[in-house]
Design a protein around this motif. Structure first.
Motif, PDB file in Angstrom:
ATOM      1  N   ALA A 147       9.389  -0.917   8.333  1.00 16.32           N
ATOM      2  CA  ALA A 147       8.657   0.325   8.098  1.00 16.32           C
ATOM      3  C   ALA A 147       7.363   0.064   7.339  1.00 16.32           C
ATOM      4  N   ASN A 148       7.398  -0.843   6.385  1.00 20.67           N
ATOM      5  CA  ASN A 148       6.196  -1.176   5.628  1.00 20.67           C
ATOM      6  C   ASN A 148       5.157  -1.877   6.497  1.00 20.67           C
ATOM      7  N   ILE A 149       5.604  -2.739   7.413  1.00 16.87           N
ATOM      8  CA  ILE A 149       4.684  -3.386   8.352  1.00 16.87           C
ATOM      9  C   ILE A 149       3.962  -2.326   9.190  1.00 16.87           C
ATOM     10  N   ILE A 150       4.721  -1.365   9.676  1.00 18.93           N
ATOM     11  CA  ILE A 150       4.150  -0.314  10.520  1.00 18.93           C
ATOM     12  C   ILE A 150       3.151   0.537   9.739  1.00 18.93           C
ATOM     13  N   ALA A 151       3.547   0.983   8.548  1.00 18.18           N
ATOM     14  CA  ALA A 151       2.685   1.863   7.755  1.00 18.18           C
ATOM     15  C   ALA A 151       1.425   1.155   7.274  1.00 18.18           C
ATOM     16  N   GLN A 152       1.565  -0.083   6.848  1.00 16.31           N
ATOM     17  CA  GLN A 152       0.441  -0.790   6.234  1.00 16.31           C
ATOM     18  C   GLN A 152      -0.401  -1.562   7.238  1.00 16.31           C
ATOM     19  N   ASN A 153       0.257  -2.354   8.109  1.00 17.98           N
ATOM     20  CA  ASN A 153      -0.479  -3.275   8.978  1.00 17.98           C
ATOM     21  C   ASN A 153      -0.836  -2.689  10.341  1.00 17.98           C
ATOM     22  N   TRP A 154      -0.084  -1.690  10.771  1.00 21.56           N
ATOM     23  CA  TRP A 154      -0.326  -1.127  12.100  1.00 21.56           C
ATOM     24  C   TRP A 154      -1.116   0.171  12.058  1.00 21.56           C
ATOM     25  N   LEU A 155      -0.763   1.078  11.146  1.00 18.20           N
ATOM     26  CA  LEU A 155      -1.359   2.411  11.152  1.00 18.20           C
ATOM     27  C   LEU A 155      -2.612   2.547  10.278  1.00 18.20           C
ATOM     28  N   HIS A 156      -2.717   1.733   9.217  1.00 12.39           N
ATOM     29  CA  HIS A 156      -3.884   1.776   8.323  1.00 12.39           C
ATOM     30  C   HIS A 156      -4.148   3.224   7.871  1.00 12.39           C
ATOM     31  N   LEU A 157      -3.132   3.840   7.298  1.00 11.55           N
ATOM     32  CA  LEU A 157      -3.213   5.248   6.939  1.00 11.55           C
ATOM     33  C   LEU A 157      -4.177   5.491   5.776  1.00 11.55           C
ATOM     34  N   LYS A 158      -4.750   6.694   5.777  1.00  9.23           N
ATOM     35  CA  LYS A 158      -5.592   7.154   4.675  1.00  9.23           C
ATOM     36  C   LYS A 158      -4.968   8.403   4.075  1.00  9.23           C
ATOM     37  N   MET A 159      -5.209   8.620   2.788  1.00 11.54           N
ATOM     38  CA  MET A 159      -4.535   9.693   2.062  1.00 11.54           C
ATOM     39  C   MET A 159      -4.758  11.074   2.676  1.00 11.54           C
ATOM     40  N   ARG A 160      -5.930  11.336   3.205  1.00 13.10           N
ATOM     41  CA  ARG A 160      -6.237  12.664   3.734  1.00 13.10           C
ATOM     42  C   ARG A 160      -5.678  12.896   5.139  1.00 13.10           C
ATOM     43  N   GLN A 161      -5.176  11.858   5.781  1.00 16.13           N
ATOM     44  CA  GLN A 161      -4.681  12.007   7.148  1.00 16.13           C
ATOM     45  C   GLN A 161      -3.302  12.670   7.160  1.00 16.13           C
ATOM     46  N   LYS A 162      -3.134  13.608   8.074  1.00 19.62           N
ATOM     47  CA  LYS A 162      -1.854  14.283   8.268  1.00 19.62           C
ATOM     48  C   LYS A 162      -1.056  13.501   9.316  1.00 19.62           C
ATOM     49  N   LEU A 220      11.011   5.229   7.311  1.00 22.42           N
ATOM     50  CA  LEU A 220       9.641   5.118   7.816  1.00 22.42           C
ATOM     51  C   LEU A 220       8.748   6.176   7.166  1.00 22.42           C
ATOM     52  N   LYS A 221       9.257   7.377   7.024  1.00 20.92           N
ATOM     53  CA  LYS A 221       8.492   8.445   6.368  1.00 20.92           C
ATOM     54  C   LYS A 221       8.139   8.055   4.931  1.00 20.92           C
ATOM     55  N   ASN A 222       9.104   7.506   4.203  1.00 20.25           N
ATOM     56  CA  ASN A 222       8.854   7.086   2.818  1.00 20.25           C
ATOM     57  C   ASN A 222       7.760   6.025   2.762  1.00 20.25           C
ATOM     58  N   ALA A 223       7.782   5.095   3.724  1.00 24.47           N
ATOM     59  CA  ALA A 223       6.753   4.052   3.753  1.00 24.47           C
ATOM     60  C   ALA A 223       5.374   4.662   4.011  1.00 24.47           C
ATOM     61  N   CYS A 224       5.305   5.626   4.909  1.00 27.04           N
ATOM     62  CA  CYS A 224       4.029   6.269   5.226  1.00 27.04           C
ATOM     63  C   CYS A 224       3.500   7.094   4.053  1.00 27.04           C
ATOM     64  N   ILE A 272       3.428   9.425  15.342  1.00 25.88           N
ATOM     65  CA  ILE A 272       4.317   8.295  15.641  1.00 25.88           C
ATOM     66  C   ILE A 272       5.421   8.811  16.553  1.00 25.88           C
ATOM     67  N   GLY A 273       5.480   8.292  17.762  1.00 26.77           N
ATOM     68  CA  GLY A 273       6.513   8.691  18.717  1.00 26.77           C
ATOM     69  C   GLY A 273       7.740   7.814  18.544  1.00 26.77           C
ATOM     70  N   ALA A 274       8.698   8.271  17.728  1.00 30.29           N
ATOM     71  CA  ALA A 274       9.870   7.465  17.375  1.00 30.29           C
ATOM     72  C   ALA A 274      11.151   8.072  17.940  1.00 30.29           C
ATOM     73  N   THR A 275      11.080   8.581  19.166  1.00 30.95           N
ATOM     74  CA  THR A 275      12.267   9.054  19.874  1.00 30.95           C
ATOM     75  C   THR A 275      12.946   7.880  20.564  1.00 30.95           C
TER      76      THR A 275
END
Length: 336
Positions: free
Chosen positions: A16-31, A47-51, A88-91
């Protein structure tokens, strides 16, 4: 999935941390929106907690429909992702070919395809193939892409007797490596090079010896014939019958048409039938995608998409061999 034990929990947290940090490159203002189903609630909560380490708003959408028809809802509700910046399509099954995802991508949103279906009771987020170096996979993809894009035909043979050709005139390859930046906002956990082949131009014979996609490993290789882009014969072995029943369950003749050619680029992955995303990612394999290919750059509509994975191909771009028994033989990239 089954109850998560402490060891698997640690593996899922790592993934989950790999996905949130290395794949998605999230920013605080992004929903952020994670789409999943009840069976995956425990792992998507991790995964939600990591994001949430990187974004102030992370919502979870739980869909009732499971299985291969989950995409129907997202075809009917095309604007459902309009309020979000990252989806994130996690179905269980991929949503990437649905109209809602197609709209999200066209609107410049980030979309990560992360189908969580596995056949061994483990969470896909705990699989080690997520640790593949995104830079290395990108370099590998770009080396192969150069030869693929300059060709009109792709041709595959194998020791088992596969002999099949694909035409891709006017269509270029793309690649997935997890990292949405490399995919210009759109990527998948399936680390591969993909080509949206011409839908009525595939001709030949394949011996399926890897994976039946979502329905697991091939127990005994069997023959499939394709003419004018469409499956016309499936050898009636036990696995051949499983494939035919699966295809018939879509109640859609368009699902028999080949719309994608793919090459696995993940040296951490193995094609053993436990996880179809891992199977089609595995280095040394190629796959043929059937059904809808709109999100990949094709022009074909169908009720879904699935892949058949095969082992150790010799692959030619026009007359140039680029892969021999599953190994890239054109100059491979050096990371350092």
């Amino acid at each position: 999935m089954e109850q998560i034990d402490s060891v698997q929990n640690q593996e899922i947290v790592r993934g989950a941390n790999i996905i949130a940090q290395n794949w998605l490159h999230l920013k605080m203002r992004q929903k952020v929106l994670i789409v999943s189903s009840e069976i995956h609630l425990a792992e998507v909560q991790i995964l939600k907690n990591a994001c949430m380490e990187y974004s102030l708003q992370v919502d979870l959408m739980v869909v009732e429909e499971r299985g291969k028809k989950v995409g129907v809802f997202f075809d009917k509700n095309e604007r459902i992702f309009d309020d979000y910046d990252v989806i994130i399509g996690a179905t269980d099954y991929s949503l990437v070919t649905t109209r809602a995802v197609r709209r999200a991508i066209s609107e410049g949103k980030k979309y990560l395809s992360l189908p969580l279906s596995t056949n061994d009771g483990r969470s896909m987020l705990g699989y080690s193939f997520l640790q593949m170096d995104t830079k290395k996979s990108k370099l590998m993809a770009n080396v192969i892409k150069k030869y693929v894009d300059s060709a009109t035909f792709l041709h595959v043979t194998t020791k088992r007797g596969t002999d099949i050709s694909f035409r891709k005139k006017g269509r270029n390859a793309g690649f997935f490596n997890g990292d949405v930046r490399d995919g210009k906002g759109f990527s998948s956990a399936s680390i591969e090079l993909y080509v949206p082949i011409e839908e009525d131009q595939t001709e030949g014979v394949v011996y399926l010896d890897g994976s039946l996609g979502y329905i697991g490993a091939v127990r005994k290789p069997f023959r499939i014939e394709i003419q004018n882009g469409k499956i016309v014969f499936i050898e009636q072995t036990e696995d051949g019958k499983r494939l035919r029943e699966y295809l018939e369950s879509f109640e859609d003749e368009r699902m028999y048409t080949a719309g994608e050619f793919g090459i696995g680029l993940n040296s951490y992955a193995k094609c053993i039938g436990n996880c179809y995303i891992e199977d089609e990612s595995a280095y040394g394999t190629y796959h043929i995608g059937f059904g809808r290919n709109l999100a990949l750059g094709g022009a074909y509509e169908a009720s879904g998409h699935f892949d058949l994975v095969m082992l150790e191909p010799d692959i030619y771009t026009d007359n140039r061999k680029i892969m021999e028994r599953g190994r890239v033989i054109v100059p491979e990239p050096q990371l350092y």
